[in-house]
Write a protein that holds these residues in place. Structure first.
Motif, PDB file in Angstrom:
ATOM      1  N   LEU A  29      10.757  11.746  -3.991  1.00 47.76           N
ATOM      2  CA  LEU A  29      11.774  11.715  -2.932  1.00 47.76           C
ATOM      3  C   LEU A  29      11.226  11.083  -1.655  1.00 47.76           C
ATOM      4  O   LEU A  29      11.918  10.305  -0.986  1.00 47.76           O
ATOM      5  CB  LEU A  29      12.270  13.136  -2.655  1.00 47.76           C
ATOM      6  CG  LEU A  29      13.072  13.802  -3.786  1.00 47.76           C
ATOM      7  CD1 LEU A  29      13.311  15.279  -3.461  1.00 47.76           C
ATOM      8  CD2 LEU A  29      14.395  13.083  -3.999  1.00 47.76           C
ATOM      9  N   VAL A  30       9.994  11.425  -1.313  1.00 47.11           N
ATOM     10  CA  VAL A  30       9.381  10.863  -0.096  1.00 47.11           C
ATOM     11  C   VAL A  30       9.174   9.355  -0.247  1.00 47.11           C
ATOM     12  O   VAL A  30       9.467   8.573   0.656  1.00 47.11           O
ATOM     13  CB  VAL A  30       8.040  11.573   0.203  1.00 47.11           C
ATOM     14  CG1 VAL A  30       7.304  10.864   1.342  1.00 47.11           C
ATOM     15  CG2 VAL A  30       8.283  13.035   0.558  1.00 47.11           C
ATOM     16  N   GLY A  31       8.660   8.946  -1.429  1.00 42.62           N
ATOM     17  CA  GLY A  31       8.422   7.525  -1.644  1.00 42.62           C
ATOM     18  C   GLY A  31       9.672   6.688  -1.541  1.00 42.62           C
ATOM     19  O   GLY A  31       9.638   5.541  -1.069  1.00 42.62           O
ATOM     20  N   ALA A  32      10.809   7.247  -1.972  1.00 39.83           N
ATOM     21  CA  ALA A  32      12.067   6.500  -1.949  1.00 39.83           C
ATOM     22  C   ALA A  32      12.477   6.107  -0.538  1.00 39.83           C
ATOM     23  O   ALA A  32      13.163   5.093  -0.338  1.00 39.83           O
ATOM     24  CB  ALA A  32      13.175   7.329  -2.602  1.00 39.83           C
ATOM     25  N   LEU A  33      12.075   6.875   0.458  1.00 42.73           N
ATOM     26  CA  LEU A  33      12.465   6.596   1.843  1.00 42.73           C
ATOM     27  C   LEU A  33      11.876   5.290   2.359  1.00 42.73           C
ATOM     28  O   LEU A  33      12.373   4.716   3.335  1.00 42.73           O
ATOM     29  CB  LEU A  33      12.020   7.755   2.746  1.00 42.73           C
ATOM     30  CG  LEU A  33      12.616   9.130   2.422  1.00 42.73           C
ATOM     31  CD1 LEU A  33      12.016  10.191   3.343  1.00 42.73           C
ATOM     32  CD2 LEU A  33      14.134   9.102   2.547  1.00 42.73           C
ATOM     33  N   PHE A  34      10.807   4.818   1.728  1.00 45.74           N
ATOM     34  CA  PHE A  34      10.124   3.608   2.209  1.00 45.74           C
ATOM     35  C   PHE A  34      10.326   2.415   1.282  1.00 45.74           C
ATOM     36  O   PHE A  34       9.712   1.369   1.467  1.00 45.74           O
ATOM     37  CB  PHE A  34       8.624   3.889   2.357  1.00 45.74           C
ATOM     38  CG  PHE A  34       8.310   4.947   3.367  1.00 45.74           C
ATOM     39  CD1 PHE A  34       8.057   4.610   4.695  1.00 45.74           C
ATOM     40  CD2 PHE A  34       8.288   6.290   3.011  1.00 45.74           C
ATOM     41  CE1 PHE A  34       7.790   5.590   5.637  1.00 45.74           C
ATOM     42  CE2 PHE A  34       8.008   7.276   3.950  1.00 45.74           C
ATOM     43  CZ  PHE A  34       7.768   6.931   5.273  1.00 45.74           C
ATOM     44  N   PRO A  54      14.993  -2.581  -2.395  1.00 44.05           N
ATOM     45  CA  PRO A  54      16.203  -1.786  -2.185  1.00 44.05           C
ATOM     46  C   PRO A  54      16.058  -0.388  -2.770  1.00 44.05           C
ATOM     47  O   PRO A  54      15.322  -0.189  -3.730  1.00 44.05           O
ATOM     48  CB  PRO A  54      17.278  -2.583  -2.916  1.00 44.05           C
ATOM     49  CG  PRO A  54      16.540  -3.329  -3.967  1.00 44.05           C
ATOM     50  CD  PRO A  54      15.200  -3.666  -3.394  1.00 44.05           C
ATOM     51  N   TYR A  55      16.783   0.529  -2.157  1.00 46.06           N
ATOM     52  CA  TYR A  55      16.695   1.937  -2.548  1.00 46.06           C
ATOM     53  C   TYR A  55      17.034   2.145  -4.014  1.00 46.06           C
ATOM     54  O   TYR A  55      16.369   2.905  -4.734  1.00 46.06           O
ATOM     55  CB  TYR A  55      17.651   2.755  -1.666  1.00 46.06           C
ATOM     56  CG  TYR A  55      17.519   4.256  -1.792  1.00 46.06           C
ATOM     57  CD1 TYR A  55      16.484   4.941  -1.156  1.00 46.06           C
ATOM     58  CD2 TYR A  55      18.455   4.985  -2.526  1.00 46.06           C
ATOM     59  CE1 TYR A  55      16.378   6.325  -1.261  1.00 46.06           C
ATOM     60  CE2 TYR A  55      18.350   6.366  -2.636  1.00 46.06           C
ATOM     61  CZ  TYR A  55      17.310   7.031  -1.997  1.00 46.06           C
ATOM     62  OH  TYR A  55      17.204   8.396  -2.104  1.00 46.06           O
ATOM     63  N   SER A  56      18.047   1.440  -4.501  1.00 47.99           N
ATOM     64  CA  SER A  56      18.476   1.595  -5.897  1.00 47.99           C
ATOM     65  C   SER A  56      17.402   1.120  -6.873  1.00 47.99           C
ATOM     66  O   SER A  56      17.252   1.667  -7.973  1.00 47.99           O
ATOM     67  CB  SER A  56      19.779   0.838  -6.141  1.00 47.99           C
ATOM     68  OG  SER A  56      19.614  -0.540  -5.859  1.00 47.99           O
ATOM     69  N   ALA A  57      16.649   0.082  -6.473  1.00 51.86           N
ATOM     70  CA  ALA A  57      15.596  -0.440  -7.351  1.00 51.86           C
ATOM     71  C   ALA A  57      14.496   0.591  -7.548  1.00 51.86           C
ATOM     72  O   ALA A  57      13.885   0.672  -8.615  1.00 51.86           O
ATOM     73  CB  ALA A  57      15.015  -1.727  -6.769  1.00 51.86           C
ATOM     74  N   TYR A  58      14.254   1.393  -6.506  1.00 55.81           N
ATOM     75  CA  TYR A  58      13.222   2.437  -6.594  1.00 55.81           C
ATOM     76  C   TYR A  58      13.582   3.443  -7.683  1.00 55.81           C
ATOM     77  O   TYR A  58      12.765   3.754  -8.564  1.00 55.81           O
ATOM     78  CB  TYR A  58      13.091   3.136  -5.244  1.00 55.81           C
ATOM     79  CG  TYR A  58      12.086   4.275  -5.216  1.00 55.81           C
ATOM     80  CD1 TYR A  58      10.764   4.046  -4.877  1.00 55.81           C
ATOM     81  CD2 TYR A  58      12.476   5.583  -5.516  1.00 55.81           C
ATOM     82  CE1 TYR A  58       9.843   5.091  -4.839  1.00 55.81           C
ATOM     83  CE2 TYR A  58      11.573   6.634  -5.487  1.00 55.81           C
ATOM     84  CZ  TYR A  58      10.255   6.383  -5.136  1.00 55.81           C
ATOM     85  OH  TYR A  58       9.356   7.421  -5.114  1.00 55.81           O
ATOM     86  N   TRP A  59      14.820   3.934  -7.648  1.00 58.30           N
ATOM     87  CA  TRP A  59      15.207   4.955  -8.625  1.00 58.30           C
ATOM     88  C   TRP A  59      15.409   4.355 -10.016  1.00 58.30           C
ATOM     89  O   TRP A  59      15.244   5.057 -11.028  1.00 58.30           O
ATOM     90  CB  TRP A  59      16.455   5.692  -8.146  1.00 58.30           C
ATOM     91  CG  TRP A  59      16.125   6.585  -7.001  1.00 58.30           C
ATOM     92  CD1 TRP A  59      16.445   6.413  -5.689  1.00 58.30           C
ATOM     93  CD2 TRP A  59      15.336   7.783  -7.064  1.00 58.30           C
ATOM     94  NE1 TRP A  59      15.918   7.413  -4.917  1.00 58.30           N
ATOM     95  CE2 TRP A  59      15.231   8.282  -5.741  1.00 58.30           C
ATOM     96  CE3 TRP A  59      14.709   8.476  -8.086  1.00 58.30           C
ATOM     97  CZ2 TRP A  59      14.530   9.439  -5.425  1.00 58.30           C
ATOM     98  CZ3 TRP A  59      13.992   9.627  -7.781  1.00 58.30           C
ATOM     99  CH2 TRP A  59      13.913  10.100  -6.477  1.00 58.30           C
ATOM    100  N   SER A  60      15.704   3.065 -10.084  1.00 54.79           N
ATOM    101  CA  SER A  60      15.737   2.401 -11.393  1.00 54.79           C
ATOM    102  C   SER A  60      14.339   2.373 -11.991  1.00 54.79           C
ATOM    103  O   SER A  60      14.154   2.582 -13.195  1.00 54.79           O
ATOM    104  CB  SER A  60      16.279   0.977 -11.257  1.00 54.79           C
ATOM    105  OG  SER A  60      17.641   0.987 -10.873  1.00 54.79           O
ATOM    106  N   ALA A  62       0.821  -1.217   0.000  1.00 56.36           N
ATOM    107  CA  ALA A  62       0.000   0.000   0.000  1.00 56.36           C
ATOM    108  C   ALA A  62       0.855   1.266   0.000  1.00 56.36           C
ATOM    109  O   ALA A  62       0.434   2.312  -0.500  1.00 56.36           O
ATOM    110  CB  ALA A  62      -0.938   0.006   1.204  1.00 56.36           C
ATOM    111  N   LEU A  63       2.075   1.169   0.552  1.00 55.70           N
ATOM    112  CA  LEU A  63       2.941   2.347   0.599  1.00 55.70           C
ATOM    113  C   LEU A  63       3.474   2.741  -0.778  1.00 55.70           C
ATOM    114  O   LEU A  63       4.051   3.812  -0.942  1.00 55.70           O
ATOM    115  CB  LEU A  63       4.115   2.109   1.552  1.00 55.70           C
ATOM    116  CG  LEU A  63       3.804   2.319   3.040  1.00 55.70           C
ATOM    117  CD1 LEU A  63       5.038   2.065   3.887  1.00 55.70           C
ATOM    118  CD2 LEU A  63       3.287   3.718   3.295  1.00 55.70           C
ATOM    119  N   ALA A  64       3.269   1.881  -1.781  1.00 56.16           N
ATOM    120  CA  ALA A  64       3.625   2.262  -3.146  1.00 56.16           C
ATOM    121  C   ALA A  64       2.769   3.440  -3.617  1.00 56.16           C
ATOM    122  O   ALA A  64       3.149   4.173  -4.532  1.00 56.16           O
ATOM    123  CB  ALA A  64       3.450   1.081  -4.095  1.00 56.16           C
TER     124      ALA A  64
END
Length: 491
Positions: free
Chosen positions: A57-62, A65-71, A20-22
């Motif tokens: 930016l806020v979504g990335a905090l949750f 892996p962090y790198s997969a989010y920005w990918s 749900a946090l997506a």
């Protein structure tokens, strides 16, 4: 919309606290919309783009892996759909700036003065004129800022009903945005609907051709309403109203409709928006310079060390819209890689409503209406968000990409775009009725009840979805069929 390449198990995108946090980036972005539209009562595309970046930016905090989010973000931004939309927006921004620079609206003001229209006739004239101006500039908001100071105070003094006159300006601006081949909403609605039986997405000319029957039907009915209801019965030939008309009038500006007509013709015949804009720009520059409406410095130049000309302003005017496109496609990349879009499409396509072509069209209509409502009437952001969902819902029952784009775009331009407490259109319209001596300022609720075009357009689309009017299915090589070649489940 282009699907991102599959990820390996090592890079699977998940969120701390559950799937749900997506939705967190979406929620943050919607929060920006509410703050600016409802609290501050202002509309600014750059602010919305900033909201999209902050949401990422806020979504990335949750995410982990962090790198997969920005990918996922960069895959969404780098999709062929996103890049195509960005390039088209740059091109149409140039054409829009050319039309503004040559003051086409002044030609229509002169025509109104020449014909001596007033009251309900002036309201009707305003609606038609703004429709043409908005089609030419492909900017509903830009058209409103141009048209309100010209038509609103003069029309009230000439006996037009204020609420219907204001609604005629906004309705005309929405109509032009709805049907213009070079508008951002047309570009987005077309580019998010992909063919299944050939490569590529719906071409703009085909979508516009299919949309015209619904848009022009709604516009014709709205025009009758504006003529009948648009008179206040208090006609005035005051010196002030005449002065307003004379200051804005410029008959020579009507000559710029020639390059606009050429551009629209080329777009519809070749189905190539880049070729159409190139021809429109070339003939427009020649026409503008020959008529004296343009100067070389008005095309491109330098004054006091700063660049000038519509080529500069055209690109600059599009930067905030493009920044919004980039941010929203980044959010869409996150939702795609997190599996949210697949889940949403599965839920909608698995429902009883969307198992038939009629039901799928109503599902698209309801979905885009809710999304548009949440985005405060910002159609472009709503269609960027919901477009991939509409694409899959419609494709499951074999609806042609043209039809999917038409249903989505027209419902987005309907009643969902003009809800008084959320609509950017009505907030801007109400704001633009203020500051004129002797002319009443209007509230959003007053304008809403007179917004004939979006209200009628909604009814027209409901009838079209219920009866199948204009419905087409995708055949071999993307051809349009009146009936599906195979059963919907097999398409």
């Amino acid at each position: 919309m282009e699907s991102p390449p599959p990820m390996s198990a090592d890079n699977h995108l998940v969120f701390r606290g559950g799937k749900a946090l997506a939705f967190l980036p979406v929620a943050v972005f919607l929060g920006f919309c509410v703050v600016f539209f409802v609290v501050f009562k202002t509309f600014d595309m750059t602010a919305l783009a900033a909201g999209g970046v902050v949401a990422l930016l806020v979504g990335a905090l949750f995410a982990t892996p962090y790198s997969a989010y920005w990918s996922a973000v960069t895959r969404g931004i780098g999709s062929s759909t996103a890049v195509t939309i960005v390039m088209i927006l740059f091109c149409v921004g140039l054409m829009s700036a050319l039309i503004k620079e040559t003051n086409v609206s002044g030609g229509f003001v002169w025509l109104a003065e020449f014909l001596g229209v007033d009251g309900g006739t002036f309201t009707l004239f305003t609606f038609v004129a703004v429709c043409i101006i908005s089609m030419s500039t492909a900017s509903s908001i830009g058209t409103m800022f141009t048209a309100f100071p010209i038509f609103y105070p003069a029309g009230v003094f000439l006996g037009a009903e204020p609420a219907f006159l204001a609604a005629a300006v906004i309705s005309g601006a929405i109509f032009g945005d709805n049907v213009a081949p070079i508008s951002d909403t047309t570009v987005i609605s077309s580019s998010t609907q992909a063919f299944r039986r050939k490569t590529g997405t719906a071409d703009i000319a085909g979508v516009v051709r299919n949309r015209a029957r619904f848009a022009f039907t709604a516009a014709a009915l709205a025009a009758v309403g504006f003529f009948v209801l648009g008179s206040s019965g208090r006609s005035s030939d005051s010196a002030h109203s005449q002065e307003l008309l004379e200051q804005a009038a410029n008959p020579l500006a009507l000559v710029m409709l020639i390059p606009v007509a050429l551009m629209l013709t080329v777009a519809l015949l070749t189905r190539d928006i880049f070729k159409a804009v190139t021809i429109g720009l070339a003939t427009g520059i020649v026409t503008g310079l020959a008529s004296g409406l343009l100067t070389p410095e008005g095309v491109i130049g330098v004054r006091d060390g700063a660049p000038t000309g519509f080529l500069i302003s055209g690109v600059g005017d599009m930067l905030s819209v493009i920044a919004l496109v980039v941010a929203v496609f980044g959010i869409m990349g996150v939702l795609t890689d997190a599996g949210i879009l697949d889940w949403l499409v599965g839920a909608l396509t698995g429902s009883r409503l969307s198992r038939t072509p009629r039901g799928a069209e109503f599902a698209i209509g309801i979905g885009i209406s809710v999304t548009t409502l949440l985005f405060g009437g910002v159609n472009s952001a709503a269609m960027l968000t919901f477009g991939p969902v509409a694409d899959k819902i419609g494709a499951r029952v074999g609806l042609h990409p043209y039809r999917r784009a038409v249903v989505m775009d027209c419902f987005a331009m309907g009643i969902a775009a003009i809800v008084p407490v959320l609509s950017a259109y009505l907030f801007i319209g109400a704001q633009l009725t203020t500051g004129f001596k002797g002319v009443p300022a209007l509230a959003t609720t007053e304008i809403f009840i007179a917004m004939l075009y979006p209200l009628v357009l909604t009814v027209v689309l409901v009838v079209a979805a219920a009866t199948g009017w204009g419905r087409r299915f995708e055949g071999p090589d993307g051809v349009e069929l009146k009936r599906p070649e195979r059963t919907p489940a097999a398409v």
